[in-house]
Design an enzyme around this catalytic site. Structure first.
Site, mmCIF file in Angstrom:
data_model
loop_
_atom_site.group_PDB
_atom_site.id
_atom_site.type_symbol
_atom_site.label_atom_id
_atom_site.label_comp_id
_atom_site.label_asym_id
_atom_site.label_seq_id
_atom_site.Cartn_x
_atom_site.Cartn_y
_atom_site.Cartn_z
ATOM 1 N N ARG A 10 0.853 -1.186 0.000
ATOM 2 C CA ARG A 10 0.000 0.000 0.000
ATOM 3 C C ARG A 10 0.890 1.237 0.000
ATOM 4 O O ARG A 10 1.472 1.582 1.022
ATOM 5 C CB ARG A 10 -0.922 -0.022 1.226
ATOM 6 N N HIS A 58 -3.771 4.141 4.780
ATOM 7 C CA HIS A 58 -4.849 3.155 4.921
ATOM 8 C C HIS A 58 -6.163 3.752 4.427
ATOM 9 O O HIS A 58 -6.900 3.130 3.660
ATOM 10 C CB HIS A 58 -4.974 2.726 6.377
ATOM 11 N N TYR A 108 4.232 5.686 11.094
ATOM 12 C CA TYR A 108 4.595 4.303 11.396
ATOM 13 C C TYR A 108 5.399 3.621 10.295
ATOM 14 O O TYR A 108 5.795 2.471 10.449
ATOM 15 C CB TYR A 108 3.338 3.469 11.677
#
Length: 373
Positions: free
Chosen positions: A266, A270, A279
């Site tokens: 990805r 998200h 992160y």
């Protein structure tokens, strides 16, 4: 694990092997287990797949922009996962039925979903973007992993009907930690259901890296339930198409379910409410950018002399037209009457729902001058 049986047409392999037919540099690789499944894909067909990936990437970028501009409430980007979705989506027949999560916009595009229909629910003007039976694709599922049960149940219905259609469930790596997925695998294996479990391992379950929940490749889990599995380079549209076709053939011929782990990445957040920089190491993003699913197809098509400047410009122009049409359609949608939220909750009248509708109606009237207080 080395003796686990693969879909029809493939020999045995270790589950840690990853099927790849097109390298990141665009080199066409050979794999005797899967070459035959894409023997019909020449340069023209590969160009059409590239067209699909360019268009859906443009759709995704436009939807992200629409959300940033306040036209959508939320959007889950698919950037980086185009090959996994287009390669598998174009392998399906029209009578196959798809059960997806909220990120499979590319699959919905392949199934024939209208451009505006891709965005309706994210604008908050509809409970679903399309009629599932118009395109044989269920409403995208937000409850993580639940669609695997829906797909398995539908596949059992296909079995009872005696047809050779197949159900296909899309889900992410995070969903494999949900009980629903395990239950679906058990039922599918027990009854040899004609269903494909298609896991897009994009490396993150929101902010948690896949290594946190999977100490071994995810594809190794399914054989424990009696479901053969295969691991594929999810950024390789040819490999994804090949393994999906093989799994479909297995299901149609009575061989039962298959689990596909498409290893992808990805590239974006998200959802548009997420900040992946909190992160994710930028170096990791750079590494995966070198495996871009569109770039490797471009390299192959250029080497074959098919992706000329004229062809490239035509595809780019098409993508821009599609994005413009989608934007024009979505911004013109009117908000529905608030009370329509109660219209399709139950098939038959329900006294509790009638009462709730009345309470909500009286509440709404408090916002109207002179209304009940």
């Amino acid at each position: 694990m080395d003796d686990v049986r693969l879909p029809a047409g493939a020999d045995t392999m270790a589950m840690t092997d990853t099927v790849q037919l097109l390298s990141p540099a665009g080199e066409r690789l050979s794999d005797v287990r899967f070459d035959a499944w894409i023997s019909d894909i020449g340069s023209d067909q590969l160009l059409a797949l590239y067209d699909d990936m360019v268009v859906i990437r443009r759709i995704d970028a436009e939807a992200t922009a629409l959300q940033r501009q306040g036209e959508l409430g939320l959007w889950p980007p698919l950037l980086g996962q185009e090959a996994a979705q287009i390669g598998s989506g174009r392998a399906l027949r029209s009578d196959d039925f798809v059960f997806s999560s909220y990120r499979e916009h590319g699959v919905a595009y392949c199934r024939g979903a209208g451009l505006v229909d891709l965005l309706r629910v994210w604008r908050g003007v509809a409970q679903s973007g399309w009629n599932p039976y118009d395109i044989n694709m269920a409403t995208p599922q937000v409850i993580i992993g639940a669609q695997t049960l829906h797909a398995t149940g539908y596949a059992l219905g296909i079995q009872a009907d005696g047809t050779d259609a197949v159900a296909l469930a899309y889900f992410g790596d995070g969903a494999t930690s949900e009980g629903d997925v395990s239950e679906a695998l058990i039922f599918a294996a027990t009854y040899s259901a004609p269903v494909i479990f298609f896991c897009q391992n994009n490396q993150y379950a929101i902010s948690e890296p896949v290594a946190l929940q999977a100490q071994r490749p995810i594809a190794e889990r399914a054989p424990g339930f009696g479901v053969p599995s295969v691991r594929v380079d999810g950024n390789d549209v040819l490999a994804v198409m090949a393994v999906t076709r093989a799994a479909l053939d297995r299901a149609r011929s009575g061989g039962g379910p298959t689990f596909i782990e498409a290893v992808t990445y990805r590239m974006g957040p998200h959802t548009t409410a997420d900040d992946p920089s909190r992160y994710r190491d930028p170096a990791e993003l750079d590494e995966w950018a070198g495996r871009d699913p569109l770039a490797r197809v471009e390299a192959r098509l250029v080497a074959d002399g098919v992706l000329t400047e004229e062809a490239r410009a035509a595809i780019a122009a098409k993508a821009d037209r599609v994005a413009a049409e989608m934007r024009a359609g979505i911004v013109q949608l009117e908000d529905p009457d608030p009370l329509t939220v109660f219209d399709h909750v139950y098939a038959e009248p329900h006294s509790g729902l009638v009462r709730e509708r009345d309470h909500y109606s009286r509440y709404l009237r408090t916002f109207v001058s002179g209304g009940d207080r």
